[in-house]
Write an enzyme that holds these catalytic residues in place. Structure first.
Site, PDB file in Angstrom:
ATOM      1  NE  ARG A 158      -3.352  -2.185   2.931  1.00  0.00           N
ATOM      2  CZ  ARG A 158      -3.481  -3.355   3.673  1.00  0.00           C
ATOM      3  NH1 ARG A 158      -2.195  -3.420   4.113  1.00  0.00           N
ATOM      4  NH2 ARG A 158      -4.246  -4.233   3.681  1.00  0.00           N
ATOM      5  CE  LYS A 182      -6.476  -0.821   4.867  1.00  0.00           C
ATOM      6  NZ  LYS A 182      -7.637  -1.209   4.290  1.00  0.00           N
ATOM      7  CG  HIS A 259      -5.069   0.593  -3.674  1.00  0.00           C
ATOM      8  ND1 HIS A 259      -4.090   0.622  -2.595  1.00  0.00           N
ATOM      9  CD2 HIS A 259      -6.096  -0.356  -3.708  1.00  0.00           C
ATOM     10  CE1 HIS A 259      -4.710  -0.313  -1.878  1.00  0.00           C
ATOM     11  NE2 HIS A 259      -5.908  -1.052  -2.492  1.00  0.00           N
ATOM     12  NE  ARG A 262      -3.190  -3.450  -1.399  1.00  0.00           N
ATOM     13  CZ  ARG A 262      -2.602  -4.413  -0.388  1.00  0.00           C
ATOM     14  NH1 ARG A 262      -1.264  -4.566  -0.406  1.00  0.00           N
ATOM     15  NH2 ARG A 262      -3.509  -4.947   0.554  1.00  0.00           N
ATOM     16  CG  HIS A 285      -6.416  -8.711   1.355  1.00  0.00           C
ATOM     17  ND1 HIS A 285      -6.608  -9.061   0.144  1.00  0.00           N
ATOM     18  CD2 HIS A 285      -6.155  -7.406   1.334  1.00  0.00           C
ATOM     19  CE1 HIS A 285      -6.612  -8.000  -0.692  1.00  0.00           C
ATOM     20  NE2 HIS A 285      -6.299  -7.129  -0.074  1.00  0.00           N
ATOM     21  CE1 TYR A 294      -6.339  -7.294  -6.933  1.00  0.00           C
ATOM     22  CE2 TYR A 294      -6.661  -8.392  -4.835  1.00  0.00           C
ATOM     23  CZ  TYR A 294      -6.453  -7.291  -5.696  1.00  0.00           C
ATOM     24  OH  TYR A 294      -6.043  -6.038  -5.217  1.00  0.00           O
TER      25      TYR A 294
END
Length: 315
Positions: A158, A182, A259, A262, A285, A294
């Protein structure tokens, strides 16, 4: 949770928001970017309620929440943005209920707006190669830019993770780096090939050192940063966005977003046969459902290849 309070029907909106932001920072460990985003959303929500004459948490009615949602749509926000802002409002009211600032949540009876299904934008492998091949590698800034873009695409980071990357997190001899994701969660990310070469060229051959010497009063938190700006400080998200956009324009790719690199990393990994669980771990994730987008991108790619290549695929 923040310290429990007895039910207080006179708890002001702004006071409750301050408690919620404190809870996110101290007890949830949310990133500063997340906290700033929530604070902006709730500042707008508070202003909306104030215009309606609502000053206390217990006074908020479902109609006021609906009115706020409608105002966001009328302001031209995309459905996904409206959903995110309303999710912030929902979290605030859930917190207020748990802390007994109110006896009811006005948002429980509402449904968040449905976001239209939209696949992420992805570059082709040829576009990525064209962009990276067009970059120079002579000066310190050019080496930094190349290392940054190779790392974004080669590691699927990110923007905030790349900006927050420190030298101590690089373990190039072992072929990995440590990304801070995150919620301040660390994860190991493989790094090799072009990304490793670019990082070594930038970090080990004087380019980064040249930039660091331009800092007149270096801040302690910036001294260990991998990616530095032209003044020797830590590269900001805004600076990173500008570098990516400029690199895209040089290769004929308009409005390139970090992004997108990414997304391209994940899609090209999947096309190359990587396991979805591996991609999930690399991207950081929490849920596999987030990574499964994806698989849809990959199917779309297969369909496009079929339509362009099969002699009887076109009507």
């Amino acid at each position: 949770m923040a310290s429990k309070a007895l039910y207080n029907p006179l708890m002001g909106i702004d006071e409750a928001i301050e408690e919620y932001i404190y809870y996110l920072r101290i007890e949830r460990g949310s990133s500063q970017n997340t906290i700033d985003e929530y604070a902006r959303d709730l500042e707008a929500y508070s202003a909306h309620l104030d215009a309606l004459g609502v000053g206390d948490v217990d006074e908020v009615e479902p109609a006021a929440v609906v009115d706020f949602e409608v105002s966001l749509s009328k302001a031209g926000y995309a459905p996904a943005t409206v959903k995110r802002k309303m999710s912030t409002v929902r979290g605030f009211h859930k917190f207020s209920l748990s802390e007994e600032y109110t006896k009811r949540s006005p948002i429980d009876v509402l449904k968040l707006p449905k976001v239209p299904s939209k696949l992420p934008e992805v570059l082709s492998i040829a576009e990525v190669s064209r962009m990276l091949d067009a970059m120079g590698a002579d000066g310190a800034l050019e080496r930094r830019d190349r290392a940054l873009l190779e790392t974004l695409y080669g590691c699927g980071l990110r923007a905030s993770e790349a900006c927050g990357l420190d030298m101590a997190a690089l373990h190039l001899e072992d072929g990995f780096l440590v990304a801070m994701g995150k919620g301040s969660k660390e994860r190991l990310v493989p790094v090799s090939g072009a990304a490793m070469d670019a990082l070594r060229s930038y970090c080990d051959e004087g380019a980064r050192a040249e930039l660091s010497m331009k800092a007149k009063r270096p801040r302690r938190e910036d001294m260990g940063a991998v990616f530095l700006n032209a003044r020797g400080g830590r590269l900001t998200r805004q600076g990173l966005f500008g570098i990516v956009r400029k690199a895209g324009e040089a290769a004929g790719i308009e409005s390139l977003h970090p992004h997108t690199l990414r997304h391209s990393f994940a899609t090209h990994m999947l096309e190359g046969g990587a396991d979805l669980r591996v991609i999930q771990q690399i991207l950081g994730h929490a849920n596999i459902s987030t990574t499964q987008i994806y698989t849809h991108v990959d199917r779309q790619h297969v369909r496009e290849e079929y339509l362009s290549a099969h002699p009887r695929a076109q009507s």
